[in-house]
Design an enzyme around this catalytic site. Structure first.
Site: not given
Ligand SMILES: [Zn+2]
Ligand SMILES: *[C@@H]1O[C@H](CO)[C@@H](O)[C@H](O)[C@H]1NC(C)=O
Ligand SMILES: *[C@@H]1O[C@H](CO)[C@@H](O)[C@H](O)[C@H]1NC(C)=O
Length: 982
Positions: A393-394, A397
């Site tokens: 997830h990170e 980004h």
């Molecule tokens: Zn996030």
């Protein structure tokens, strides 16, 4: 950022973790999603939503927004910056002190410059600054100089505008368009413990107590660390230097270039300087000063990947999995988007628990440490999944958020929904054994489809003008943004096909690299990709289709009548009497892509573009029709009764002709349609009859999830006994199946999802009184008690086995559990929290009272969070009165420890009262409400009101359903054979 916090205005991303606690029955259920609660506590964002949108969802008149007063507000009274200045470059020097000063405070000092260009002529500089003590020079809060030959106007006056968080600088003459200037200020701030801005966090290593300084600036706290133009679209280059003690490590977004020893005011210190960053938003800037060690890998050319943590954790090699998984995830993402990772380093820092929310600061991602740890021997399988998904997830980004950034916070989903969705897509490619796309379709519908079927839900995207203050912005960090966002993107990717979807994303990301976007930019690129792919045919433009899903709250239920072939849609609401207040330009109609199959054979996709339509191919009186295959769309499906019967018959005859994800959806849709009174409760119950043959996780999860309400309503009534008999019959074959595939419980199932199913089966089987299950858990726990150093219970089963064993056991088992809990308090977080929730599972009221008492005992409650522990106790049917009594009588103490307006309190009230279903309880709630309202505790009052409402709903539901449900369970429980009536 990842949704972790309880606090609505700050760091979030709890959803992903909460949702993965697959606890069932009356077992303790830690970390229940906060969203239910958000909806009561928070004022509504997007208030005048639909009224202000045009067909394209674009605001027509920006100036007509704040008409309250006759005189227009001054620029410094508006929350958005004027478009007169554009930042280019910041130079920031910070010196955080990790020891208290003479006033007992932890502070940081610093100074910074920002070079900016004047875009439009103005004699006013507005720059964000909040909670900083700006040190005056020549009577002003800042000094201005001209760059490149520009002559800076002199400063007339400066002041701090607290409401809008500006430093206001009025000039004696105008700044000239095209010219550049530099603003300098020097300041001091506090390193607070509130986990936002530049904060400190305490931890111990061995016997030493240590402090780490870290920052979390999303969404609007960069202004608390240095004066800045704190809006995401105002990207700039940041040149950072950090002053710190010798020996400490200082980290920021870019690679450190040098560390030098200097002396400032007689202090011998070091100064670490970092390379200038890429062009980036203020909320992604980050600083860490720590006494950590790190591990690293150079596997990706030109990118140094490091993981920082306290030494003992690295020595234990708990961080290896996270570091190693970063490499293939990053490589896959680069390939997927055809854009190489833009930085030369990627640091991941493990901050002490309860201090950090996973946050994608560019090049310096911060996590709470428990999120990163994985021990192949001791950690349960779900940790492997969490670490993978969180790291992914990170990383995602990088492309969605950091490189290409939302223009404004109203479109937070452009960052968060993409990061969440892509984390599953990429993790699934890297670790296919975890079935993560299925896990995604297990987790997210559960998180969001209930909330999004209420009239007080919110759309995914709000009009820009509705999101102004930091509070408004905080409200965007909801489960809607994350969970609904994921499911809507899943649908988009499905109807475009993944190839076209990714192709559109690639050009979108390339065009808007180092820049910022609105949804229209995204639709444009996806449309281009569609136009270049003749095989994808849409009934309308991508934007036309998607705006209905982005700008309207809720989702439709699609009803298919196979007797006529009619398909129709309606806004799905759980409460059949609810009235929708929020207007929608699209009148709560959607353009719905419907995948479907007929008697096991997949058919061509159908688009429902009106309220109702006829699809001849769906007309049939023999074959079963199943729509929304593998949950390719974000909606529910209802059928005519005949087709429901045919589907249920098919499940009984050969359920594997229907994909597992769809089997789960059939069950979940049926129960939710029953709640909404669209179909009968017994019809929904009939979808569980085939479960005797079901071995897959998702359908069982769907059933358990929905039956949880039946447990809550009936556990103390005459319905419970027949319900137990029925469920025992259903779960026994699954229990035997696991006994077989684990060689009599000695092996661990190899399939990832089977590990969840195995935990569920033990929980349910013991709960409904399957004797073999009780023997198993009692024997396991007994073996452990007789030899505490060797725990024979597999990590992924610990929580369920402890809970079941304590539920069976008495004081001896409980005392042993309590002792273990304290002994191994700092070993691994999970052993710890598994026992914490399990201690609440005992059925001995005396022990529950004791547990609750321990919480209030300062010598014992170090590791017991009051709200959490009380919720655990309340999850137990025997514990509920204990917990309720505790909440009512000890309210003052509890609210004192959380603060009167905290979300934990409201959440606690809702959890403790979830089984309430009698008039007597309504009365008790009413008097509690009085007490709270006299004390002026607004958010708690709202929670109690919601609890009263829910109790009344429960009373009604029980009255309407008790008889038929009891009769149904009694009949089905005693029937022989698998198919019962079929
Ligand atoms: Zn996030
Ligand atoms: C920023 O500060 C560094 C020293 O820390 C200096 O070398 C550099 O020239 C400064 N840049 C600007 C644009 O002020
Ligand atoms: C800085 O000072 C510390 C402590 O005196 C010393 O250990 C270190 O070697 C010095 N570093 C440099 C680069 O001079």
């Amino acid at each position: 950022m990842l949704f972790l916090s309880e606090s609505p205005t700050h760091g979030l991303e709890r959803g992903i973790f909460a949702s993965q606690v697959l606890v069932k029955g009356n077992m303790a259920r830690p970390a229940i999603s906060m969203m239910l609660m958000l909806s009561i506590i928070l004022p509504q964002a997007c208030a005048a939503l639909a009224a202000m949108t045009t067909a394209l969802g674009v605001i027509e008149d920006k100036s007509a927004v704040s008409p309250q007063t006759e005189t227009a507000p001054q620029p410094w009274e508006r929350y958005r910056l004027p478009d007169t200045l554009s930042p280019v470059h910041y130079n920031i020097t910070l010196w955080p002190r990790l020891t208290k000063n003479e006033h007992g405070l932890y502070v940081f000092t610093g100074h910074s410059t920002v070079d900016f260009e004047c875009v439009k002529e103005t004699d006013l500089i507005l720059i964000h600054s909040s909670k900083l003590n700006l040190i005056k020079s020549s009577g002003h809060h800042a000094t201005l100089t001209g760059l490149g030959g520009a002559v800076a106007p002199t400063i007339k006056t400066t002041w701090l505008q607290e409401t809008t968080e500006y430093l206001v600088i009025q000039l004696n003459s105008k700044l000239e368009p095209g010219k550049s200037y530099q603003l300098y200020s020097s300041f001091q701030g506090e390193l607070t413990e509130d986990l936002n801005g530049f904060y400190r966090s305490h931890y111990s290593e061995g016997t030493e107590s240590k402090v780490v300084a870290a920052s979390h600036l999303q969404p609007t706290d960069a202004r608390e660390v240095f004066p800045c133009f704190d809006e995401p679209a105002l990207k700039a280059v940041f040149h950072v230097a950090i002053i710190h003690d010798h020996g400490a490590s200082a980290l920021s977004n870019s690679m450190e270039t040098d560390v030098v020893n200097i002396t400032i005011d007689g202090h011998d210190v070091s100064q670490t300087t970092f390379k200038p960053t890429k062009l980036m938003s203020t909320y992604l800037v980050a600083f860490v000063v720590c006494d950590y060690s790190h591990i690293k890998t150079h596997e990706i050319p030109d990118v140094l990947i490091r993981l920082w943590a306290k030494r003992e954790l690295l020595v234990g090699r708990y961080g290896d999995y996270a570091l190693n998984i970063t490499v293939p995830l990053l490589t896959r993402l680069e390939a997927m988007f055809d854009i190489t990772f833009p930085l030369d380093k990627y640091d991941q820092v493990a901050l002490p628990d309860y201090s950090a929310y996973p946050m994608e600061n560019w090049g310096l991602v911060t996590y709470r440490e428990v999120v990163l740890w994985y021990d192949p021997k001791l950690s349960p399988h779900k940790d492997r999944e969490w670490v993978t998904i969180t790291v992914a997830h990170e990383l995602a980004h990088t492309w969605f958020g950091n490189l290409v950034t939302l223009k404004w916070w109203n479109d937070l989903w452009l960052n968060e929904a993409f990061a969440s969705y892509m984390s599953y897509v990429v993790s699934n490619q890297v670790k296919p054994d975890m079935n993560l796309m299925d896990m995604m379709l297990l987790i997210y519908p559960k998180e969001i489809m209930g909330q999004d079927a209420q009239t007080d839900s919110l759309p995914l995207s709000c009009p820009e003008e509705e999101v102004k203050t930091p509070e408004d912005i905080g409200l965007m960090f909801t489960q809607i943004t994350y969970s609904k966002g994921v499911l809507v993107l899943h649908m988009l990717s499905n109807f475009l096909t993944e190839t076209v979807f990714l192709q559109g994303l690639r050009t979108y990301l390339k065009q808007f690299s180092f820049s910022s976007v609105t949804p229209a930019n995204l639709w444009h690129h996806l449309q281009n990709a569609v136009d270049g792919s003749p095989e994808v045919k849409l009934p309308a433009s991508v934007g036309d289709i998607m705006n209905r899903w982005i700008l309207q709250m809720g989702y439709p239920v699609v009803t298919i009548d196979t007797t006529t072939g009619t398909i129709s849609q309606r806004h799905f609401l759980l409460d059949p009497n609810a009235v929708v207040q929020r207007p929608s330009f699209y009148k709560y109609e959607w353009i719905v892509p419907i995948t479907w199959m007929k008697s096991g054979i997949e058919q061509n996709k159908v688009w429902l573009i009106h309220k109702s339509d006829v699809c001849e191919a769906m007309k049939t009186d023999r074959e079963w029709v199943l729509a929304n295959l593998n949950m390719s769309g974000y909606f529910r499906v209802n059928y005519d009764l005949e087709n429901w019967h045919r589907l249920i018959t098919q499940l009984g005859a050969n359920h594997e002709e229907i994909p597992a994800v769809s089997r789960a959806r059939i069950i979940d849709d049926a129960f939710n349609l029953a709640r909404a009174k669209v179909i009968s409760t017994t019809l929904a119950l009939r979808t569980t009859k085939y479960l005797r043959r079901e071995r897959e996780l998702l359908p069982w999860e769907a059933a358990l999830d929905n039956l949880e309400y039946f447990f809550h309503m009936f556990q103390r009534s005459a319905v419970y006994s027949p319900m137990q008999v029925y469920l025992k019959k259903q779960v026994q074959p699954l229990f035997r199946h696991f006994k077989n595939i684990t060689s009599n419980w000695t092996d661990i199932p190899s399939k990832h999802t089977d590990k969840y199913t195995q935990a569920n089966v033990i929980s349910l089987a013991c709960e409904v009184g399957l004797e073999e299950c009780r023997q198993l858990v009692t024997a396991w726990y007994g073996e452990w008690m007789s030899n505490p150093d060797i725990n024979p219970i597999p990590p992924h089963l610990k929580q369920k086995v402890y809970c079941a064993a304590l539920s069976e056991g008495g004081r001896r088992e409980w005392d042993f559990g309590w002792q273990e809990f304290n002994l191994r308090a700092d070993a691994t977080e999970h052993a710890h929290s598994d026992m914490r929730s399990s201690l609440a599972c005992t059925r001995v009221p005396r022990l529950l009272h004791r547990y609750v008492r321990y919480m209030m005992d300062p010598n014992k409650n170090q590791m017991l969070d009051i709200a959490e522990t009380t919720s655990y106790v309340a999850s137990n049917v025997v514990g509920e009165p204990v917990a309720w009594n505790f909440v009512v009588t000890k309210w003052d103490d509890i609210s004192y420890s959380y603060g009167p307006e905290s979300n934990e309190l409201a959440d606690l009230i809702l959890k403790v009262t979830k089984r309430f279903s009698s008039k007597e309880k309504v009365d008790e709630l009413q008097s509690f409400r009085k007490v709270l309202s006299q004390a002026g505790l607004d958010s708690a009052v709202r929670a109690v009101e919601k609890a009263i409402q829910r109790t009344e709903d429960n009373i009604r539901w029980v009255a309407e359903n008790l008889e038929q449900v009891q009769e149904w369970f009694s009949r089905e429980g005693t029937l022989r054979g698998e198919n019962g009536l079929e």
